[in-house]
Design a protein around this motif. Structure first.
Motif, PDB file in Angstrom:
ATOM      1  N   LYS A 255       0.739  -1.259   0.073  1.00 47.65           N
ATOM      2  CA  LYS A 255      -0.071  -0.196  -0.023  1.00 47.65           C
ATOM      3  C   LYS A 255       1.035   1.227  -0.069  1.00 47.65           C
ATOM      4  O   LYS A 255       0.544   2.335  -0.191  1.00 47.65           O
ATOM      5  CB  LYS A 255      -0.871   0.071   1.288  1.00 47.65           C
ATOM      6  N   VAL A 256       2.067   1.083   0.440  1.00 45.71           N
ATOM      7  CA  VAL A 256       3.225   2.400   0.286  1.00 45.71           C
ATOM      8  C   VAL A 256       3.292   2.595  -1.159  1.00 45.71           C
ATOM      9  O   VAL A 256       3.546   2.027  -1.921  1.00 45.71           O
ATOM     10  CB  VAL A 256       4.462   1.889   1.179  1.00 45.71           C
ATOM     11  N   LEU A 257       3.101   4.183  -1.382  1.00 49.34           N
ATOM     12  CA  LEU A 257       3.435   4.600  -2.740  1.00 49.34           C
ATOM     13  C   LEU A 257       4.783   5.213  -2.628  1.00 49.34           C
ATOM     14  O   LEU A 257       5.243   5.408  -3.822  1.00 49.34           O
ATOM     15  CB  LEU A 257       2.202   5.804  -2.673  1.00 49.34           C
ATOM     16  N   ALA A 258       5.238   5.953  -1.543  1.00 51.94           N
ATOM     17  CA  ALA A 258       6.657   6.526  -1.581  1.00 51.94           C
ATOM     18  C   ALA A 258       7.430   6.530  -0.253  1.00 51.94           C
ATOM     19  O   ALA A 258       6.840   6.272   0.515  1.00 51.94           O
ATOM     20  CB  ALA A 258       6.290   8.041  -2.275  1.00 51.94           C
ATOM     21  N   ALA A 259       8.633   6.682  -0.481  1.00 52.99           N
ATOM     22  CA  ALA A 259       9.484   6.830   0.630  1.00 52.99           C
ATOM     23  C   ALA A 259      10.449   8.230   0.407  1.00 52.99           C
ATOM     24  O   ALA A 259      10.766   8.371  -0.487  1.00 52.99           O
ATOM     25  CB  ALA A 259      10.338   5.726   0.645  1.00 52.99           C
TER      26      ALA A 259
END
Length: 387
Positions: free
Chosen positions: A134-138
């Motif tokens: 679910k993570v889109l960016a870091a």
């Protein structure tokens, strides 16, 4: 009862107070620190331990950068290992608008000397394969890291004592007042202390002292929701947190070299400045664990072996109070860090020491002035009186 006299009294033995005492002692000032309990016992000792610059308001970054220099040198300067691990700090997000925020913040922070790397999509999972999809960016801050809050403030206090500071624990200050050209401080046992300069770093209890100088502030107390897991193989170098406008999603974790994972975040719990107690609530913990499983599914089978909290001071605008009193010469403040003061602490301490010693500071403190509340209160009082 005769009074003890010193150049500067610092009230409060958290990370800010002990760092202030340390840096004042390095400037050859005679310093006495008075702490109602033990140094590092409340907010400074129970927090997450993040040494995080990214994500701060831009005007906080000069202090955060100054603090990082001390964290890097802490083992040498304090003659004690505070377990500072410069393994980086990573923020991740689930919402598209927050990806844009990462990129915008990275551009602006670069002006303040903070270099960030922003990754999207598959780049994130190539770097951090255990993250939930679910993570889109870091957003990665490679020079940040984490330390052990249980040992940091006591280490600053001991280092200050080696330089000549008097560190007095279990001293509950009840009265502070102007006394001629200096200040008179009285504790719960009737002991009296006098000083030329007074620095209030009393955390969630600071309003009880600032109000005695006509500078009350709307300071609330809350407790962080903290936990630690059983040890597992060491795989997470960078500490990691979720950036989001949904408070329940805002969780963070770090792994220490022996394998335990320290968890925190979500809505804070209750805290009481009279009893000096705070609590981890079961519902908060259940919801917190659900968010960790979303962030890193591999965390699901781990056992939580301990939970804890402590008393933290929060102000309504989310900014701390740092700098000189707006009403009384020779009076200074450093409190109200809203759960985000651990990393800043050494930078605040060095800046307050500089201000007390020289009358000025290299870092602008206008944004943190106590008069942003006292002016508002005075205006409200005048308006009410005229109605």
């Amino acid at each position: 009862m005769s009074a003890t006299h010193t150049d500067v009294i610092v009230i409060g033995g958290g990370i800010v107070g002990t760092a202030t005492a340390f840096f004042l002692s390095r400037r050859a000032r005679s310093v006495m620190l008075l702490e109602r309990g033990l140094t590092g016992q409340q907010a400074s000792g129970v927090n997450f331990g993040g040494i995080r610059r990214q994500g701060r308001a831009l005007h906080q970054l000069p202090i955060a950068n100054r603090a990082l220099v001390t964290w890097r040198n802490a083992a040498h300067w304090l003659q004690h290992d505070v377990e500072f691990l410069p393994a980086g700090h990573t923020r991740v997000c689930y919402h598209e608008q927050d990806v844009e925020t990462f990129e915008h913040y990275a551009r602006e922070a670069r002006v303040f000397g903070l270099d960030l790397e922003v990754l999207r999509g598959r780049e994130v999972f190539a770097r951090f394969p255990l993250l939930g999809r679910k993570v889109l960016a870091a957003s990665i801050s490679p020079l940040d890291g984490h330390a052990n809050p249980r040992v940091a403030a006591p280490a600053f206090a001991r280092a200050a004592a080696r330089l000549g500071a008097q560190i007095r624990e279990n001293v509950a200050v009840t009265l502070v007042e102007r006394d001629g050209g200096g200040f008179r401080v009285e504790d719960a046992n009737g002991r009296v202390y006098r000083c030329e300069r007074l620095v209030i770093c009393a955390g969630a209890w600071a309003n009880r002292l600032s109000a005695q100088f006509g500078e009350p502030v709307p300071l609330d107390a809350h407790g962080p929701q903290m936990a630690v897991t059983e040890p597992v193989p060491y795989v997470f170098g960078s500490s990691m947190g979720v950036y989001t406008h949904v408070k329940a999603e805002s969780v963070y974790f770090r792994q220490i070299p022996r394998g335990n994972i320290i968890l925190g975040g979500g809505p804070p719990g209750p805290a009481d400045i009279d009893t000096c107690r705070a609590a981890v609530t079961p519902l908060n913990m259940v919801r917190q664990m659900a968010q960790f499983r979303r962030l890193v599914p591999a965390l699901a089978p781990l056992h939580v072996i301990r939970t804890w909290s402590g008393v933290e001071g929060y102000l309504p605008d989310g900014e701390p109070i740092i700098g000189a009193s707006a009403a009384v010469d020779g009076l200074y403040y450093g409190f109200g860090f809203c759960g985000a003061g651990f990393q800043l602490g050494p930078g605040v301490g060095e800046t307050l020491a500089e201000l007390v010693d020289t009358g000025t500071s290299a870092i602008a403190l206008d944004a943190f002035s106590i008069d942003r509340f006292t002016k508002r209160a005075a205006t409200a009082f005048k308006t009410a009186g005229a109605s």
